[in-house]
Design an enzyme around this catalytic site. Structure first.
Site, short mmCIF file in Angstrom:
data_model
loop_
_atom_site.label_atom_id
_atom_site.label_comp_id
_atom_site.label_asym_id
_atom_site.label_seq_id
_atom_site.Cartn_x
_atom_site.Cartn_y
_atom_site.Cartn_z
N SER A 48 0.78 -1.08 0.04
CA SER A 48 -0.04 -0.11 -0.20
C SER A 48 0.90 1.02 -0.30
CB SER A 48 -1.23 -0.04 1.43
OG SER A 48 0.06 0.21 2.49
N LYS A 109 1.45 4.81 7.09
CA LYS A 109 0.86 5.50 6.01
C LYS A 109 1.57 6.48 5.74
CE LYS A 109 -2.37 2.26 4.45
NZ LYS A 109 -2.56 1.58 3.84
#
EC number: 3.4.21.89
Length: 267
Positions: A48, A109
């Protein structure tokens, strides 16, 4: 007759198992303090955050950057009330955090929005506080195919020597303040067009750099806004990386599977 001073009674010698137990208790205490308050290792489990992190990257996370909460401690032990020595992350920081709503998994993230910011995606372009974040096409991101780097057939290609590779369209974004980073845009996805999100107080808005293959704050049914109490630390450096071709019980396979060029990369 001269009097001799009385000798202090000798302490009974500890047994070998007692010495071993004391050593192990001290070791556990040191590891607990270091991992909770100084530095902790983290392994990348998903793609991701491509191209910044790869599956099989091992990195160190510093724990003091944003303060401490229960999630700074192993197993989120409830020993710290609220958040102490709190500090707000900067836009663009790559952060490890406990993913809401369960707060039982470590995710990584990039911080995109701070409290009070508005965030929206329009046609794959990021808008921050109503303004488009500059997005510039750069050279494709090329990655050799391996167990830790599988590739959708649509993006498969071959290098000049015939090696199977993944070739992803790559862009560079520049946040207000000048932070630059690379993202992947694999084409249309449901996260390319969103409503307007306003980041509430005490929270941050997280996004993955692999925009079309990331569950992040764009999706309320995923993690939504991330409470700052869930922040564990800031990614700082890769200390190891493997493409997945090695077997742990076969040390002679480790060197060939190591991505040597990624060791020492700073965030």
């Amino acid at each position: 007759m001269a009097l001799r001073p009385a000798r202090a009674p000798r302490r009974p010698r500890r047994s070998e198992w007692q010495e071993t137990l004391i050593f192990l208790v001290k070791l556990v205490a040191i590891v607990f303090v270091v991992r909770s308050f100084l530095v902790s290792p983290f392994v990348i489990p998903s793609g991701s955050m491509l191209p910044r992190t790869l599956i099989g990257d091992y990195l160190f996370v510093t724990k003091w950057n944003y303060g401490y909460s229960r999630h700074s401690l192993p197993f989120s032990l409830p020993l710290i009330p609220g958040r102490i020595f709190a500090s707000t992350p900067a836009r663009g920081d790559v952060v490890v955090f406990k993913a809401p709503p369960t707060s039982d998994e470590d995710w990584i993230k990039r911080v995109i929005g701070l409290p009070g910011d508005t965030i929206q995606m329009r046609g794959g372009t990021l808008f921050l506080n109503g303004r488009a974040v500059p997005k510039q096409r750069v050279a494709d991101f090329v990655l050799p195919v391996s167990p830790n780097s599988p590739c959708d057939p649509y993006f498969r290609d071959r290098a000049a020597d015939g090696t199977p590779i993944c070739r992803y369209p790559q862009f560079e974004e520049t946040l207000p303040g000048g932070v630059r980073y690379r993202i992947l845009d694999q084409g249309f996805s449901v996260g390319d067009d969103t409503g307007i999100y306003r980041v509430p107080a005490g929270h941050v808005f997280m996004m993955g750099d692999n925009r079309d293959d990331s569950k992040d704050s764009r999706f309320p049914d995923s993690i939504g806004y991330v409470p700052m109490t869930n922040l564990e630390g800031k990614a700082v450096v890769n200390f190891w990386s493997t493409d997945g071709n090695a077997a742990w019980l076969k040390p002679w396979t480790w060197p060939g599977a190591t991505r040597w060029g990624r060791i020492g990369e700073l965030y």
